[in-house]
Design a protein around this motif. Structure first.
Motif, PDB file in Angstrom:
ATOM      1  N   PHE A   1      16.546  12.146 100.993  1.00 36.03           N
ATOM      2  CA  PHE A   1      17.114  13.211 100.162  1.00 36.03           C
ATOM      3  C   PHE A   1      18.583  13.423 100.509  1.00 36.03           C
ATOM      4  N   LEU A   2      18.905  13.322 101.793  1.00 29.39           N
ATOM      5  CA  LEU A   2      20.283  13.449 102.255  1.00 29.39           C
ATOM      6  C   LEU A   2      20.672  12.202 103.025  1.00 29.39           C
ATOM      7  N   ASP A   3      21.977  11.952 103.102  1.00 32.62           N
ATOM      8  CA  ASP A   3      22.509  10.879 103.933  1.00 32.62           C
ATOM      9  C   ASP A   3      23.574  11.495 104.833  1.00 32.62           C
TER      10      ASP A   3
ATOM     11  N   GLN B   1      29.351  14.494 108.706  1.00 29.99           N
ATOM     12  CA  GLN B   1      29.227  14.881 107.306  1.00 29.99           C
ATOM     13  C   GLN B   1      27.859  14.495 106.750  1.00 29.99           C
ATOM     14  N   TYR B   2      27.366  15.344 105.869  1.00 31.96           N
ATOM     15  CA  TYR B   2      26.082  15.121 105.186  1.00 31.96           C
ATOM     16  C   TYR B   2      26.318  15.243 103.685  1.00 31.96           C
ATOM     17  N   TRP B   3      25.513  14.554 102.876  1.00 33.75           N
ATOM     18  CA  TRP B   3      25.633  14.656 101.427  1.00 33.75           C
ATOM     19  C   TRP B   3      24.315  14.256 100.765  1.00 33.75           C
ATOM     20  N   VAL B   4      24.164  14.631  99.512  1.00 33.29           N
ATOM     21  CA  VAL B   4      22.978  14.238  98.745  1.00 33.29           C
ATOM     22  C   VAL B   4      23.020  12.739  98.540  1.00 33.29           C
ATOM     23  N   LYS B   5      21.930  12.065  98.885  1.00 35.63           N
ATOM     24  CA  LYS B   5      21.910  10.604  98.804  1.00 35.63           C
ATOM     25  C   LYS B   5      21.764  10.167  97.366  1.00 35.63           C
TER      26      LYS B   5
END
Length: 255
Positions: A242-244, A251-255
């Protein structure tokens, strides 16, 4: 994120090829990769000072921001494409216009006849896909599905019976696990119940916006309002695609 995934899977083959869809109600051209929207009737000016109407700019956006739709699709999870790594590499060479002999030289192995056989196999796979699409469309026209299954997110690291959950079942699961309505905190997390876990993670992932980069602290702050063991939820969001994140977790973001 969920809305964008649903939009992607509802899109026709032609729309997926272009990389964007048109929302008639909102009068928007929407990128199927990142969700950025361009309003019909508005003129857009990119860096080179050329003027584009909305649809043309949507096409420009896909190539400028995402390289190409081919590049995006070919790099999707094997569970979504049905392609082996070897087939993907060959398709990239085909896309770039390499001849059979050029591919043999570039890969340093095999023969032109082997590459030619792969071309033939992939063409047959294309024919089978067309027939299957036609069958499924006829089936849907004749018998509209009574039960709609939940949408599979495009970052999914596995696709199997764990996603065989209907929308009705999904709502029952969410109501059972979240206090004070669906926006309330999570009562407990079903670590051993895979179907329930995916439904809950999918719901939590909606808290994150596509295209936005989050620091680890920002991710933690969002998850703390949902469940006390926010580190567990963060780990599962990554594990289930769901996230990467960056390797250093900056940093994290929507995959």
């Amino acid at each position: 994120m969920q809305k964008l995934s649903e939009m992607f899977w509802r899109a026709s083959v032609e729309e997926i090829t272009k990389g964007y869809v048109y929302d008639e109600k909102e009068k928007l051209y929407i990128c199927l990769i990142c969700g950025e929207a361009f309003e019909k009737g508005i003129i857009y000016t990119p860096d080179n000072n050329k003027y584009f109407e909305a649809e043309k700019y949507a096409s420009y956006h896909v190539s400028k921001e995402h390289s190409s739709m081919f590049e995006y699709l070919i790099n999707l999870n094997k569970k979504l494409t049905g392609l082996t790594d070897h087939q993907k590499n060959l398709l990239k060479y085909f896309y770039e216009g390499y001849s059979d002999s050029d591919i043999v030289k570039a890969t340093g192995g095999g023969s032109t006849s082997t590459v030619r056989n792969h071309r033939f196999t992939l063409r047959e796979k294309e024919k089978q896909a067309k027939i299957f699409l036609a069958i499924m469309q006829l089936l849907e026209r004749n018998h509209s599905p009574k039960e709609k299954f939940i949408t599979i997110h495009r970052g999914a690291t596995m696709i199997d019976e764990r996603y065989a959950t209907t929308e009705e079942e999904k709502q029952k699961i969410l109501k059972a696990y979240f206090r004070e309505g669906l926006d309330g905190p999570l009562e407990n997390f079903p670590a051993r119940k895979e179907k329930r876990k995916i439904v809950i993670l999918s719901h939590i992932a909606k808290k994150f916006k596509t295209g936005v980069k989050y620091s680890e602290k920002e991710v933690n702050d969002i998850l703390k309002n949902i469940y006390e063991d926010y580190v567990l939820i963060r780990r599962y969001l990554i594990q289930y695609g769901f996230l990467d994140r960056e390797r250093d977790c900056s940093q994290y973001w929507v995959k």
